[in-house]
Write an enzyme that holds these catalytic residues in place. Structure first.
Site, PDB file in Angstrom:
ATOM      1  N   CYS A   1     -73.800 104.828  16.264  1.00 38.68           N
ATOM      2  CA  CYS A   1     -75.158 104.348  16.522  1.00 38.68           C
ATOM      3  C   CYS A   1     -75.311 102.913  16.001  1.00 38.68           C
ATOM      4  O   CYS A   1     -74.839 101.979  16.637  1.00 38.68           O
ATOM      5  CB  CYS A   1     -76.189 105.291  15.906  1.00 38.68           C
TER       6      CYS A   1
ATOM      7  N   HIS B   1     -74.555 110.311  18.288  1.00 38.35           N
ATOM      8  CA  HIS B   1     -74.197 110.797  16.953  1.00 38.35           C
ATOM      9  C   HIS B   1     -73.262 112.002  17.078  1.00 38.35           C
ATOM     10  O   HIS B   1     -73.722 113.147  17.106  1.00 38.35           O
ATOM     11  CB  HIS B   1     -75.448 111.197  16.179  1.00 38.35           C
TER      12      HIS B   1
ATOM     13  N   GLU C   1     -71.535 113.424  14.944  1.00 37.60           N
ATOM     14  CA  GLU C   1     -71.548 114.296  13.765  1.00 37.60           C
ATOM     15  C   GLU C   1     -72.472 115.498  13.939  1.00 37.60           C
ATOM     16  O   GLU C   1     -72.296 116.522  13.273  1.00 37.60           O
ATOM     17  CB  GLU C   1     -71.960 113.512  12.509  1.00 37.60           C
TER      18      GLU C   1
END
EC number: 6.3.4.2
Length: 578
Positions: A404, A537, A539
């Site tokens: 990001c 993202h 994650e």
């Protein structure tokens, strides 16, 4: 439907989320389908506008819900996909009740905490607990409910009362309560008085614990367990010893050894839940995989050092999903992970003038790292330090992943130092009237509301299309040579489409874009061992047994095994496709 409530006493931050996730994971090993709900007793509608330095990270779901970080724990441990409705906040439930009152749903009655708010909480739980959350598409068998905060706090009172009523609504054989409490060690003695007081408070509110999970820095003595059992009116087998372990991934096995699941199986009559042979085999395989994973974790000797260059490093929970994704990838690569925390602003020349030791210590960490990660964030503080970290990784050939904001600072650095536009920046950091059009590397997305903060970003699961002639890309190979991927987003700014041609002509290739072909989602630097950025993202979708591919790539490249990992992925994906 069976319900397991996890509450906490004495202090907050005691580990209820990990215990709830671990309990759910063990129930899955029986073949059961498990879902989860988190109750947060704060007035915010969601976690979207809360400071990460105060509350930890904001976790984003497929549907764009901005939620408490514990929902990330549930998804990672249980391998499920939750929705925004799986996070109940005081603000959300009050808004729901007030909206109903305005519509006239209560037919002129005086709207009160009891019964209207408590009924709304119970109805919400029953509705959401039935939503399918795994790839079977079937209604779950068990719902884990975590009650945030500390029992006895004024904020949680309506939820405690709702759960008190709920246990009778669903019946004793369908409701179990696990209370997490602290057993401090003072001068070498394990103290039980805080737990006794917490259970007394809980019972006075009408909730009777079925199990007491005791958090302690060391294993509980037998005498401590017996004392807690006697004064808290439970059997010794209902007192669970949750002492510190070297990794939270050991907690499920720690609970398993103490027969927690055997007790819940009997208490909730789980044997009556209809399960197929396939369900049971899938559960058994999950336990085997988890045991193998923890064994690999214990047996790993080689260390991989990843420098995490962020701006919220004073509170590690601000980057919880990022650090967990690195852990998942490290376990997959059979490496011990060492995270080098680097506050981005400490890399900037201004810090050298104020605090030379802090400046040199930060640069020593960065230069000694096997890989560098720049995660997401907002605001101007620390940006120049992140840009310097990206420059170091690019010039030194050190594996780099930008997420990001990390993608954006890498693009700004490249525009400044390779393309030769030293004034390049983002309209987030400088007003667009102060930046020449050719220097606006990152711009505000035109469809985003500039007036309101909450819920106005580009949020949730969205497709990223790999572009033609990107077959050379390591990140595409890590995804198994697919044509598109779906990942979660949370951003207001994007790469300026007008600078893409200049960037790509110098080897900064945007290998992934959105479905329009205009919005840049993934870049990779040609000729670099691993220099990758994602606007999304990754994650948020990493799982304990299935790590995020960009993070896996970073750790593999930092470990010198990227080629082997890509080969294994393509063999595995190819076999699945055949």
């Amino acid at each position: 439907m069976k319900y397991v409530v996890v509450s906490g006493g004495v202090i907050s931050g005691i580990g209820k989320g990990v215990l709830a996730s671990s309990t759910g994971m063990l129930l899955k090993t029986l073949g059961l389908k498990v879902t989860s709900i988190k109750i947060d007793p704060y007035m915010n509608i969601d976690a979207g506008t809360m400071s990460p330095l105060e509350h930890g990270e904001c976790f984003v779901l497929d549907d764009g819900g901005e939620t408490d970080l514990d929902l990330g724990n549930y998804e990672r441990y249980l391998g499920i996909t939750l929705s925004r409705d799986h996070n109940i906040t005081t603000g959300k439930i009050y808004s729901h009740v007030i909206s109903r009152e305005r519509r006239g749903d209560y037919l002129g009655k005086t709207v009160q905490i009891v019964p209207h708010l408590t009924n709304a909480i119970q109805d919400w739980i029953q509705r959401v607990s039935k939503i399918p959350v795994d790839d079977t598409g079937l209604e779950p068998d068990v719902c884990i409910i975590e009650l945030g905060g500390t029992v006895g706090d004024i904020e949680s009172a309506p939820f405690v009362e709702a759960l008190r009523q709920f246990q009778f609504e669903v019946g004793r054989e369908n409701f179990a309560l696990i209370h997490v409490s602290l057993v401090p060690v003072i001068h070498g003695e394990q103290k039980t008085k805080p737990t006794q007081a917490a259970i007394k408070d809980l019972r006075s509110l009408g909730l009777i614990p079925d199990m007491i999970a005791c958090r302690c820095s060391e294993e509980l003595n037998r005498s401590t367990i017996d004392k807690i059992a006697m004064f808290c009116h439970v059997g010794p087998e209902q007192v669970v010893n949750v002492h510190d372990v070297n990794s939270t991934y050991h907690v499920p096995l720690l609970l398993l050894k103490q027969h927690m699941i055997d007790y819940l199986h009997s208490r909730l009559k789980l044997g009556e839940v209809p399960l197929t042979l396939e369900d049971k085999e899938r559960g058994s395989q999950l336990l085997t995989n988890w045991e193998n994973m923890t064994k690999n974790l214990d047996d790993s000797d080689d260390v991989v050092k990843i420098a995490l260059v962020g701006k919220y490093t004073n509170l590690k929970d601000s980057y919880l999903s990022v650090t967990k994704s690195l852990e998942h990838a490290s376990m997959k690569c059979r490496r011990q992970l060492e995270i080098l925390w680097v506050e981005a602003s400490n890399l900037e020349p201004e810090t050298q003038e104020v605090d030379k030791n802090k400046f040199h210590d930060s640069w020593n960490k960065l230069s000694s790292a096997d890989g560098i990660l720049v995660p997401g964030g907002f605001g101007t503080r620390g940006i120049e330090g992140m840009i310097l970290a990206a420059k170091w990784a690019r010039e030194s050939g050190v594996p780099f992943l930008g997420v990001c904001l990390g993608l954006q600072v890498a693009a700004i650095e490249f525009a400044r130092n390779v393309i030769g536009r030293p004034n390049s920046s983002s309209t987030e950091f400088l007003d667009e009237t102060l930046l020449a059009p050719e220097d606006q590397v990152v711009i505000y997305m035109p469809e985003i509301d500039k007036e309101h903060m909450g819920g106005t970003m580009r949020l949730g699961l969205r497709p990223t299309i790999f572009q033609p002639n990107s077959e050379w890309s390591n990140i595409r190979k890590l995804y198994g040579e697919v044509n598109e991927v779906h990942e979660r987003h949370r951003h207001r700014y994007e790469i300026n489409p007008k600078i893409v041609n200049d960037m790509e002509s110098r080897g900064f290739i945007f290998v992934g874009k959105d479905e329009t072909g205009q919005r840049c989602e993934i870049f990779e630097l040609k000729g670099h061992p691993y220099y990758v950025g994602t606007q999304y993202h990754p994650e948020y979708t990493s799982k304990v047994l299935e790590p995020s591919r960009p993070f896996w790539g970073l750790v593999a490249a930092a470990s010198g095994t990227l080629g082997d990992v890509i080969k294994d992925i393509n063999l595995s994906e190819g076999n699945e496709n055949e």
